[in-house]
Motif scaffolding. Structure first.
Motif, PDB file in Angstrom:
ATOM      1  N   ASP A 203      62.758  56.511  13.524  1.00 26.98           N
ATOM      2  CA  ASP A 203      64.239  57.489  12.814  1.00 26.98           C
ATOM      3  C   ASP A 203      64.071  58.530  11.690  1.00 26.98           C
ATOM      4  O   ASP A 203      64.377  59.177  11.552  1.00 26.98           O
ATOM      5  CB  ASP A 203      64.812  56.428  12.393  1.00 26.98           C
ATOM      6  CG  ASP A 203      66.299  55.457  12.962  1.00 26.98           C
ATOM      7  OD1 ASP A 203      65.328  55.050  14.655  1.00 26.98           O
ATOM      8  OD2 ASP A 203      67.301  55.455  12.807  1.00 26.98           O
ATOM      9  N   ILE A 205      62.666  62.082  12.157  1.00 27.63           N
ATOM     10  CA  ILE A 205      62.672  63.114  13.324  1.00 27.63           C
ATOM     11  C   ILE A 205      61.894  64.211  12.349  1.00 27.63           C
ATOM     12  O   ILE A 205      61.406  64.623  13.210  1.00 27.63           O
ATOM     13  CB  ILE A 205      63.880  63.326  12.920  1.00 27.63           C
ATOM     14  CG1 ILE A 205      65.066  62.766  13.451  1.00 27.63           C
ATOM     15  CG2 ILE A 205      64.232  65.138  13.648  1.00 27.63           C
ATOM     16  CD1 ILE A 205      66.693  63.020  13.334  1.00 27.63           C
ATOM     17  N   ARG A 209      58.783  66.454  14.317  1.00 25.36           N
ATOM     18  CA  ARG A 209      58.850  67.913  14.761  1.00 25.36           C
ATOM     19  C   ARG A 209      57.783  67.917  14.155  1.00 25.36           C
ATOM     20  O   ARG A 209      56.823  68.949  14.563  1.00 25.36           O
ATOM     21  CB  ARG A 209      59.765  67.951  13.420  1.00 25.36           C
ATOM     22  CG  ARG A 209      61.161  68.119  13.852  1.00 25.36           C
ATOM     23  CD  ARG A 209      62.023  68.475  15.381  1.00 25.36           C
ATOM     24  NE  ARG A 209      61.704  70.321  14.566  1.00 25.36           N
ATOM     25  CZ  ARG A 209      61.887  71.357  15.337  1.00 25.36           C
ATOM     26  NH1 ARG A 209      61.667  70.630  17.287  1.00 25.36           N
ATOM     27  NH2 ARG A 209      62.458  72.162  15.300  1.00 25.36           N
ATOM     28  N   SER A 223      64.516  56.537  19.767  1.00 28.08           N
ATOM     29  CA  SER A 223      64.829  56.062  18.685  1.00 28.08           C
ATOM     30  C   SER A 223      66.389  55.265  19.884  1.00 28.08           C
ATOM     31  O   SER A 223      66.101  55.609  20.741  1.00 28.08           O
ATOM     32  CB  SER A 223      65.512  55.899  17.257  1.00 28.08           C
ATOM     33  OG  SER A 223      65.932  55.660  16.691  1.00 28.08           O
TER      34      SER A 223
END
Length: 478
Positions: A203, A205, A209, A223
């Motif tokens: 979770d 992010i 990235r 996820s």
């Protein structure tokens, strides 16, 4: 942050004075990074490429030198303005250094050199030392990748013992819940990506990235829809079952997976009454897998009890290895999770006859924040300097702590693929980087140089892909 963009100020204050402290006649220096031990006996090398692309790919400018000069003058430190302007004028602002390192994803025993940094311009022999502060921060992604890798070994052991599909299950067994618990967005990115070297659930992010931006990975992790306490408790205690039903309505489809935190009030009542009776047929009819999440209490005892209650409500099948696999439901534990509690939970449910298929884990602070440079005792040290044309050994050997004794000389890391053996060795005078052979360093045949030149004079020479890093880390196991 814009105020942190100047590489010349991405260092410790005392570094600004070190160019004046080396012996007269010094025109080259050689540094290395190692894990001097720690909790784990091996580390997973990761994160150098991201640091290089972020901090060294942009050339230093005269404006950067101006800013650093003014800062250090007010700060009380001398500053090598002429040296830095020479780097800008003669090298276009790209630092005259060479960095060699093991390929990212390689699993290396502690007490070995993982990377080396050396100067390439006699007039800028002081530059490697100046970069210590920034480059040593590689301890963080390496340590996260190492914690995650060792957790993976534990999960693999239990899956191979209890599951019919250990390889298919393993990548999604440990989910990163750590983004909110770290000290910065950069930590979330570096640590989150480090975890994804080993797993494909997150979770965080920022980690995904970073893998996209620096390691050419289109989508490193996945996820699922999941409830938090606010989305459940906003319905009120008297409508707890309605909150769960809404989750089914919104997300439960054939083949789908959704997670529902169920301990806002009483996890055992929620399983017995709401999931096990009121919503049981809706769960079954949906064709989805509903993952129940406890979030409080003793993780070992609570997970076991939840699994027993879900078994009573939904039943199980027995797999080919003789272990029970729940029908329609699973459990994810994200509270109090660390490598020790993962093993304890798995030992408990395995002894109760449940396959590891039934459980997944979410790890937050213990994955991304409850660690420091001493977790694996990382250090970046100078080991050689060229003075008056001759290389001399540079080392420390404190009588009060032999654990801080540093290595000496120009060095290389040698690897024997058949024996899976690593040896950090001193490179004899006259042997060039990249030309180190087993014979040259007195090792038996079969040893080869484990390091490659990653960065030289502003150029990235190896651009590792995330998929290759994963494969490299996954090829080694306990």
């Amino acid at each position: 942050m814009k105020c942190l963009d100047n590489l010349l100020l991405n260092t410790d204050s005392y570094k600004a004075s070190h160019w004046l402290q080396y012996p007269p006649g010094t025109d080259a220096t050689f540094f290395y990074v190692e894990s001097r031990g720690g909790i784990y006996d091996r580390t997973v090398f990761f994160g150098l490429q991201a640091l290089l692309k972020e901090y060294l790919a942009k050339p230093v400018t005269h404006a950067d030198v101006d800013e650093a000069r003014d800062f250090f003058q007010a700060h009380g430190e001398p500053f090598n303005e002429a040296g830095w302007r020479d780097v800008v004028d003669r090298h276009g602002g790209f630092l005259p250094i060479r960095i060699r390192a093991v390929p990212e994803g390689m699993v290396v025993p502690t007490h070995n050199a993982l990377m080396t940094i050396e100067s390439t311009d006699p007039a800028a022999f002081w530059v490697p030392s100046y970069l210590e502060t920034m480059l040593l921060r590689i301890w963080y992604p390496i340590t996260v990748a190492t914690i995650s890798w060792h957790a993976k070994q534990t999960l693999r052991q239990f899956l191979e013992r209890t599951s019919d599909d250990p390889a298919g299950q393993l990548p999604f067994k440990l989910h990163d819940f750590g983004a909110r618990g770290v000290s910065s967005a950069e930590s979330a990115a570096l640590g989150g990506a480090a975890h994804l070297v080993n797993f494909m659930g997150t979770d965080t992010i920022s980690g995904v990235r970073l893998a996209q931006a620096y390691y050419q990975e289109p989508m490193a992790a996945y996820s699922i829809p999941a409830a938090e306490h606010s989305t459940i408790t906003s319905w009120g205690r008297e409508h707890e079952a309605d909150a769960y039903r809404n989750m089914l309505k919104q997300f439960a489809r054939p083949g789908a997976i959704l997670a529902v935190v169920s301990d806002s009030y009483d996890i055992f009542h929620a399983i017995r009454e709401h999931w096990g009776k009121t919503l049981r047929e809706e769960v079954i009819a949906s064709g989805a897998t509903v993952v129940i999440r406890p979030d409080s209490g003793d993780p070992v005892a609570v997970v076991h009890q939840c699994m027993e209650l879900l078994d009573e409500a939904f039943g199980h099948t027995v797999n080919g290895k003789g272990y029970k696999v729940l029908n329609h439901v699973r459990v994810i534990q994200g509270d109090g999770i660390n490598p020790t509690s993962i093993r304890a939970i798995l030992e408990r449910i395995t002894s109760a006859g449940y396959a590891t298929d039934n459980i997944a884990f979410g790890m937050g602070g213990a994955l991304l924040q409850q660690l420091n440079r001493d977790t694996q005792k990382f250090a970046l040290k100078c080991s050689a300097a060229r003075i008056d044309g001759h290389w001399v050994d540079v080392y420390k050997d404190p009588v009060t702590d032999k654990g801080k004794q540093s290595k000496r000389g120009r060095m290389a890391l040698m690897f024997h693929p058949d024996r899976h053996s690593f040896r950090t060795v001193t490179v004899p005078p006259g042997v060039a980087d990249g030309a180190v052979t087993a014979q040259a360093v007195g090792l038996p045949p079969g040893y080869e140089d484990a390091m490659v030149t990653v960065w030289e004079n502003g150029r990235l020479l190896h651009d590792w892909r995330f998929a290759d890093i994963r494969a490299r880390a996954g090829a080694t196991r306990l």
